[in-house]
Design a protein around this motif. Structure first.
Motif, PDB file in Angstrom:
ATOM      1  N   ILE A  43     -37.696 -10.405 -32.261  1.00 12.85           N
ATOM      2  CA  ILE A  43     -37.617  -9.032 -32.772  1.00 12.85           C
ATOM      3  C   ILE A  43     -38.140  -8.959 -34.199  1.00 12.85           C
ATOM      4  O   ILE A  43     -38.905  -8.047 -34.561  1.00 12.85           O
ATOM      5  CB  ILE A  43     -36.166  -8.523 -32.685  1.00 12.85           C
ATOM      6  N   THR A  47     -41.555  -6.937 -35.016  1.00 14.62           N
ATOM      7  CA  THR A  47     -41.367  -5.771 -35.879  1.00 14.62           C
ATOM      8  C   THR A  47     -42.198  -5.877 -37.141  1.00 14.62           C
ATOM      9  O   THR A  47     -42.656  -4.864 -37.679  1.00 14.62           O
ATOM     10  CB  THR A  47     -39.878  -5.604 -36.241  1.00 14.62           C
ATOM     11  N   LYS A  50     -45.554  -4.238 -36.637  1.00 16.98           N
ATOM     12  CA  LYS A  50     -45.592  -2.870 -36.134  1.00 16.98           C
ATOM     13  C   LYS A  50     -45.888  -1.884 -37.259  1.00 16.98           C
ATOM     14  O   LYS A  50     -45.419  -2.066 -38.390  1.00 16.98           O
ATOM     15  CB  LYS A  50     -44.244  -2.490 -35.496  1.00 16.98           C
ATOM     16  N   VAL A  55     -42.158   1.423 -35.599  1.00 20.47           N
ATOM     17  CA  VAL A  55     -40.867   0.823 -35.960  1.00 20.47           C
ATOM     18  C   VAL A  55     -39.739   1.832 -35.779  1.00 20.47           C
ATOM     19  O   VAL A  55     -38.651   1.496 -35.296  1.00 20.47           O
ATOM     20  CB  VAL A  55     -40.904   0.309 -37.413  1.00 20.47           C
ATOM     21  N   PRO A  60     -37.075   2.068 -28.620  1.00 18.80           N
ATOM     22  CA  PRO A  60     -37.866   1.006 -29.265  1.00 18.80           C
ATOM     23  C   PRO A  60     -38.534   0.111 -28.241  1.00 18.80           C
ATOM     24  O   PRO A  60     -38.104   0.008 -27.087  1.00 18.80           O
ATOM     25  CB  PRO A  60     -36.819   0.228 -30.072  1.00 18.80           C
ATOM     26  N   PRO A  64     -45.368  -4.840 -30.130  1.00 16.11           N
ATOM     27  CA  PRO A  64     -46.080  -3.675 -30.678  1.00 16.11           C
ATOM     28  C   PRO A  64     -47.317  -3.331 -29.859  1.00 16.11           C
ATOM     29  O   PRO A  64     -48.030  -4.213 -29.377  1.00 16.11           O
ATOM     30  CB  PRO A  64     -46.456  -4.138 -32.093  1.00 16.11           C
ATOM     31  N   ASN A  71     -47.428  -4.324 -43.355  1.00  6.93           N
ATOM     32  CA  ASN A  71     -46.094  -4.703 -43.839  1.00  6.93           C
ATOM     33  C   ASN A  71     -46.146  -5.924 -44.740  1.00  6.93           C
ATOM     34  O   ASN A  71     -45.399  -6.020 -45.721  1.00  6.93           O
ATOM     35  CB  ASN A  71     -45.168  -4.967 -42.656  1.00  6.93           C
ATOM     36  N   TYR A 254     -38.020  -0.970 -42.448  1.00 10.20           N
ATOM     37  CA  TYR A 254     -37.627  -2.158 -41.688  1.00 10.20           C
ATOM     38  C   TYR A 254     -38.813  -3.057 -41.372  1.00 10.20           C
ATOM     39  O   TYR A 254     -38.664  -4.270 -41.274  1.00 10.20           O
ATOM     40  CB  TYR A 254     -36.916  -1.737 -40.403  1.00 10.20           C
ATOM     41  N   GLY A 255     -39.988  -2.480 -41.190  1.00  7.77           N
ATOM     42  CA  GLY A 255     -41.159  -3.315 -40.936  1.00  7.77           C
ATOM     43  C   GLY A 255     -41.462  -4.225 -42.109  1.00  7.77           C
ATOM     44  O   GLY A 255     -41.751  -5.421 -41.938  1.00  7.77           O
ATOM     45  N   MET A 258     -38.746  -6.903 -42.298  1.00  8.41           N
ATOM     46  CA  MET A 258     -38.946  -7.946 -41.290  1.00  8.41           C
ATOM     47  C   MET A 258     -40.091  -8.874 -41.679  1.00  8.41           C
ATOM     48  O   MET A 258     -40.049 -10.073 -41.411  1.00  8.41           O
ATOM     49  CB  MET A 258     -39.215  -7.318 -39.930  1.00  8.41           C
TER      50      MET A 258
END
Length: 289
Positions: A43, A47, A50, A55, A60, A64, A71, A254-255, A258
Motif C-alpha cells: 500500500i 500510494t 499515485k 490517492v 480506493p 495506481p 510525490n 498522503y502520497g 508515503m
C-alpha cells in the motif's frame, strides 16, 4: 484375497500423494501469510506513485492506474528531506555505536568479573526495564535543556548511549561463552580489557549484530524522542519531519507522506540484507576464533 493384495499399494499411493500435497499446502499457506504481512508495504509503495486525485479517490485502488514521480519530487521541496535523512543516520548510527560499546563493557563486567554487589546491580538494571519510558522523558528533557543540548545531536544521542535491555541481552550471551577462553588468555598475560577486546567480542559478533539491528531500527523509526528534543526543522529526523507535512486547509498529502516513508524503508532493507549474510557467517564461526 485381491483386497489384501491391493491394500499395501493403496497405502503407498496415499502416502506418496500426501508427501506431494503436504509441502504444496504448506508453501501456499506461507505465501498467503507473507502477502498479508507485506500488504501495508504494498500500500505504501503503490500510494507513493499515485497522483493526488487517485490517492483521495473512493473507492480506493491498490495499484495506481496512472504512475507519477511527483510525490518523490515534492518530498524534497516541501521538506529539507536530504537533511532529515542525514540526521536520521547520525542519530540512529551514533546511538547504535555508543550503545554497543557501553552495553558490551557493562555486560562483560557483570558476566565475567565477580565483585561484591554485582547481583544487586543486575537486579537494578533489569528492574529499570519496568519503568515506562514516558515517566523519565520530562526529567531527561530538563537535564538536556539545562546542558543546552536541545536541538543538538548531543541531546539526541547521549541520553540513549546505554540501554538496560542491551546490557542484559549481552550479559546472557557472554555467560554462554566458555570461561576456558578467558583463563587461557590470562595465563598468557592478557589484561581484562585485552580479553574483552580480543577474546569475548570476536565470539559475540552474532549477539552484537542482533542488538545493533534492534537499536538502529528502534531509533530510526522513533517519533517521540526527536519531536521532544528538537524544535528546529533542520535538526529533525525522517519520522518527525513527515509529521510536518500538511497541504491546503490542513489536508495531509498522503502520497507525499508515503513517498517519504518508502524512502525511509530503503536503508533499513539494505542494511538487513547486508547484515543477514554476515550474521549467518558469524553464527557458523562462533567459538572457532
Amino acid at each position: 484375497m485381491t483386497t489384501l493384495d491391493t491394500a499395501p499399494v493403496r497405502r503407498r499411493t496415499a502416502s506418496a500423494f500426501s508427501a506431494k500435497i503436504g509441502p504444496s499446502l504448506f508453501f501456499l499457506a506461507m505465501l498467503v501469510v507473507t502477502l498479508i504481512v507485506l500488504l501495508p508495504v504494498f500500500i505504501i509503495a503503490f500510494t507513493a506513485f499515485k497522483p493526488i486525485a487517485e490517492v483521495n479517490a473512493f473507492p480506493p485502488s491498490l495499484v495506481p492506474t496512472e504512475w507519477t514521480f511527483d510525490n518523490f519530487t515534492r518530498i524534497f521541496t516541501d521538506l529539507p528531506f536530504a537533511r532529515l535523512i542525514l540526521n536520521s543516520f547520525v542519530f540512529a548510527g551514533g546511538v547504535t555505536v555508543l550503545a554497543l560499546a557501553f552495553d558490551s563493557l557493562a555486560a562483560y563486567v557483570l558476566a565475567r568479573i565477580d565483585f561484591r554487589g554485582s547481583r544487586l546491580l543486575l537486579i537494578v538494571i533489569v528492574a529499570s526495564l519496568m519503568i515506562p519510558f514516558q515517566a523519565t522523558l520530562i526529567p531527561i528533557y530538563q537535564l538536556v535543556a539545562d546542558l543546552g543540548w536541545v536541538n543538538t545531536f548531543w541531546g539526541l544521542i547521549i541520553p540513549r548511549a546505554a540501554d538496560a535491555f542491551g546490557i542484559f541481552f549481552l550479559r546472557q550471551f557472554f555467560l554462554s561463552l566458555p570461561r576456558d577462553l578467558d583463563n587461557a588468555a590470562r595465563i598468557d598475560g592478557a589484561s581484562e580489557f585485552r580479553i574483552f577486546r580480543s577474546v569475548v567480542l570476536p565470539n559475540a559478533v552474532p549477539a552484537l549484530l542482533t542488538l545493533g539491528i534492534y537499536i538502529f531500527v528502534n531509533n530510526w523509526n522513533d517519533l517521540l524522542w526527536p519531536l521532544v528534543f528538537t524544535t528546529d526543522q533542520e535538526m529533525g529526523t525522517i519520522t518527525s519531519g513527515l509529521t510536518l507535512l500538511t497541504g491546503p486547509s490542513g489536508i495531509v498529502p498522503y502520497g507525499v507522506m508515503m513517498a517519504g516513508s518508502l524512502i525511509a524503508v530503503i536503508p533499513l532493507a539494505v542494511m538487513f540484507l547486508f547484515v543477514q549474510r554476515r550474521f549467518i557467517e558469524s553464527v557458523a564461526s562462533t567459538g572457532l576464533k
